[in-house]
Design an enzyme around this catalytic site. Structure first.
Site, PDB file in Angstrom:
ATOM      1  N   HIS A  37      33.992  33.087  21.096  1.00  0.00           N
ATOM      2  CA  HIS A  37      33.050  33.684  22.042  1.00  0.00           C
ATOM      3  C   HIS A  37      33.058  35.200  21.796  1.00  0.00           C
ATOM      4  O   HIS A  37      34.082  35.761  21.388  1.00  0.00           O
ATOM      5  CB  HIS A  37      33.542  33.365  23.460  1.00  0.00           C
ATOM      6  CG  HIS A  37      32.614  33.760  24.561  1.00  0.00           C
ATOM      7  ND1 HIS A  37      32.546  35.042  25.038  1.00  0.00           N
ATOM      8  CD2 HIS A  37      31.737  33.038  25.296  1.00  0.00           C
ATOM      9  CE1 HIS A  37      31.657  35.095  26.019  1.00  0.00           C
ATOM     10  NE2 HIS A  37      31.148  33.895  26.195  1.00  0.00           N
ATOM     11  N   ASP A  89      42.499  32.447  23.911  1.00  0.00           N
ATOM     12  CA  ASP A  89      41.396  32.453  24.872  1.00  0.00           C
ATOM     13  C   ASP A  89      41.367  31.066  25.524  1.00  0.00           C
ATOM     14  O   ASP A  89      40.964  30.081  24.918  1.00  0.00           O
ATOM     15  CB  ASP A  89      40.089  32.747  24.128  1.00  0.00           C
ATOM     16  CG  ASP A  89      38.874  32.703  25.041  1.00  0.00           C
ATOM     17  OD1 ASP A  89      38.982  32.174  26.162  1.00  0.00           O
ATOM     18  OD2 ASP A  89      37.805  33.180  24.618  1.00  0.00           O
ATOM     19  N   GLN A 111      38.087  27.902  28.308  1.00  0.00           N
ATOM     20  CA  GLN A 111      37.589  26.519  28.395  1.00  0.00           C
ATOM     21  C   GLN A 111      38.717  25.499  28.471  1.00  0.00           C
ATOM     22  O   GLN A 111      38.449  24.292  28.461  1.00  0.00           O
ATOM     23  CB  GLN A 111      36.684  26.195  27.188  1.00  0.00           C
ATOM     24  CG  GLN A 111      35.458  27.078  27.069  1.00  0.00           C
ATOM     25  CD  GLN A 111      34.470  26.913  28.227  1.00  0.00           C
ATOM     26  OE1 GLN A 111      34.510  25.929  28.978  1.00  0.00           O
ATOM     27  NE2 GLN A 111      33.579  27.876  28.388  1.00  0.00           N
ATOM     28  N   LYS A 145      35.617  29.381  35.896  1.00  0.00           N
ATOM     29  CA  LYS A 145      35.376  28.216  35.040  1.00  0.00           C
ATOM     30  C   LYS A 145      36.293  27.054  35.398  1.00  0.00           C
ATOM     31  O   LYS A 145      36.348  26.052  34.691  1.00  0.00           O
ATOM     32  CB  LYS A 145      35.570  28.596  33.574  1.00  0.00           C
ATOM     33  CG  LYS A 145      34.481  29.540  33.049  1.00  0.00           C
ATOM     34  CD  LYS A 145      34.654  29.772  31.571  1.00  0.00           C
ATOM     35  CE  LYS A 145      33.891  30.962  31.061  1.00  0.00           C
ATOM     36  NZ  LYS A 145      32.453  30.753  31.004  1.00  0.00           N
ATOM     37  N   CYS A 152      26.900  33.025  23.459  1.00  0.00           N
ATOM     38  CA  CYS A 152      27.761  34.164  23.116  1.00  0.00           C
ATOM     39  C   CYS A 152      28.555  33.886  21.849  1.00  0.00           C
ATOM     40  O   CYS A 152      29.776  34.142  21.787  1.00  0.00           O
ATOM     41  CB  CYS A 152      28.691  34.541  24.273  1.00  0.00           C
ATOM     42  SG  CYS A 152      27.796  35.238  25.636  1.00  0.00           S
TER      43      CYS A 152
END
Ligand code: 7TS
Length: 412
Positions: free
Chosen positions: A123, A203, A206, A229, A369
């Protein structure tokens, strides 16, 4: 623990509405998820009873607010299996967390000739901060390639191993791709980076609310995620950092709350995590995050991940029957997180999303993104359906029916 997902929709007030005259089918969860009643109530309770600034007053409300904020930190440490609540820094989200590492750690430690590795599937939030800090320090940014015409092969781990050497100081990668649904082997990537002497930045935007995350077992140095999220409010996020690294870092922003002593000549910082939380923190949303973590663990994160992966696999199989469709990411039968990204030969993703909205189906269309990856794959954009715990097989059926209607409309 409940593994009956059929009624969970009822916990989310926003889902009780019609769009386009049909019950809302919300499949844009990778962008943001909805909030259960328990989280909305926790926010309302805080503002109705406890609202106050933290760490500053000795009055009852301030003490309650401080206790709630620090309890949220301790809960987050438990949620991530971190060794110590001091390793949890509250931020505004994944983007802020990654920028904190880039500017707080990397800017001070990178030199010309050093290398930062990220991946072609990042991303922009885990790419642009590294571009900026490489520009500032003279370090070089390299990307682990993504393999396959539809990125179905995931990361090229052999290429990654070849890239590793003494010059590599940072390996920053996404645990789960928001564009492909690929689940990266985080433990393996971290172990290889560590053996080469590099720090790792994961990261987790998700992954945090979709599977059990154990930062110690994963062996990462930093792990970033966003509350919104994973059923929590917007505006609150987390940076987990190994204590030793956080304590070695200078603050990125100065202000109230992060200092021990201030003189006109200079100041002395508090230890982490306060050192990185200048100004009034987002107390209410940290408390909302706490409630979201309790909610998710009551349902069971591994069960949530399994549920949404099953729905995504069903969607993948059904969509693959449609004419002119190109599906990205892992092929049928391969492990896939809870999302499906696809493109039609003759209908632009923005048209797909606009038409699906008429059917009450909320999707995302665009580059997600991830512009460089789209360019590499030769696509201007894709349509993405992303699932969460409240989605059902009926939602998959509604998605597929909507796509069939759109293809018919466009004569494709
Ligand atoms: N990293 C990944 C893997 C993401 O999916 C996102 C947001 C971010 C970082 C940034 O998170 P933020 O909360 O700081 O904005 N992804 C998406 C998406 O897929 N659609 O909208 C936002």
């Amino acid at each position: 623990m409940s593994s009956d997902f059929s009624n969970l929709r009822l916990d989310f007030p926003v889902l009780d509405q019609h769009v386009g005259g049909r019950p809302l089918v919300y499949l844009d969860n990778a962008a943001t998820t909805h909030k259960p009643r328990a989280v909305i109530d926790a926010l309302a309770r805080f503002y109705e009873r406890d609202n106050s600034n933290v760490h500053r007053g000795l009055h009852a409300l301030s003490m309650r607010a401080t206790d709630g904020y620090e309890a949220a930190r301790a809960r987050t440490a438990k949620f991530l299996h971190a060794a110590d609540p001091a390793e949890i820094v509250f931020t505004s989200g994944t983007t802020a967390s990654i920028n904190l590492v880039a500017q707080g750690w990397a800017r001070a430690n990178l030199r010309p000739g050093d290398v930062v590795i990220c991946t072609e599937m990042e991303h922009h939030s885990n790419m642009v901060p590294w571009q900026i800090v490489c520009e500032q320090t003279g370090a070089t940014l390299r990307y682990i390639p993504v393999t396959g015409d539809d990125a179905e092969g995931g990361l090229d781990l052999a290429a990654y191993e070849e890239m590793l050497n003494d010059s590599v100081k940072v390996v920053a990668f996404t645990h789960i791709s928001n564009t492909l649904g690929t689940i990266n082997p985080a433990t393996e990537i971290c172990a290889k980076a560590k053996a080469a002497g590099a720090i790792t930045v994961v990261d987790g935007a998700q992954s945090a609310g979709h599977e059990n995350v154990d930062v110690q077992a994963m062996g990462c140095d930093f792990y970033a995620f966003s509350g919104h999220k994973m059923a929590a409010p917007t505006g609150i996020g987390v940076l987990y950092g190994r204590r030793e690294l956080l304590d070695s870092m200078d603050p990125w922003q100065g202000g109230g709350g992060m200092i021990n002593i201030v003189n006109y000549e200079g100041s002395e910082w508090k230890p982490s995590p306060e050192r990185f939380e200048a100004g009034t923190p987002n107390v209410a949303d940290a408390i909302g995050l706490h409630a979201a973590m309790d909610y998710l663990d009551q349902v069971s994160r591994p069960a949530i991940g399994k549920h949404e992966s099953t729905l995504a696999a069903q969607a993948y199989d059904a969509l693959s029957q449609l004419p002119g469709i190109r599906l990205l990411g892992p092929r049928a039968g391969q492990p896939r997180a809870g999302l499906v990204s696809f493109a039609f030969a003759d209908v632009h993703a923005h048209d797909v999303v606009t038409f699906a909205d008429q059917d009450g189906v909320a999707l995302r269309g665009g580059h997600h993104c991830n512009q460089p990856l789209m360019k590499k794959l030769g696509l201007p954009s894709t349509t993405r359906a992303s699932f969460y715990l409240y989605n059902t097989e009926e939602d998959v059926a509604a998605l597929v029916a909507s796509m069939q209607r759109i293809l018919k409309f466009f004569g494709a």
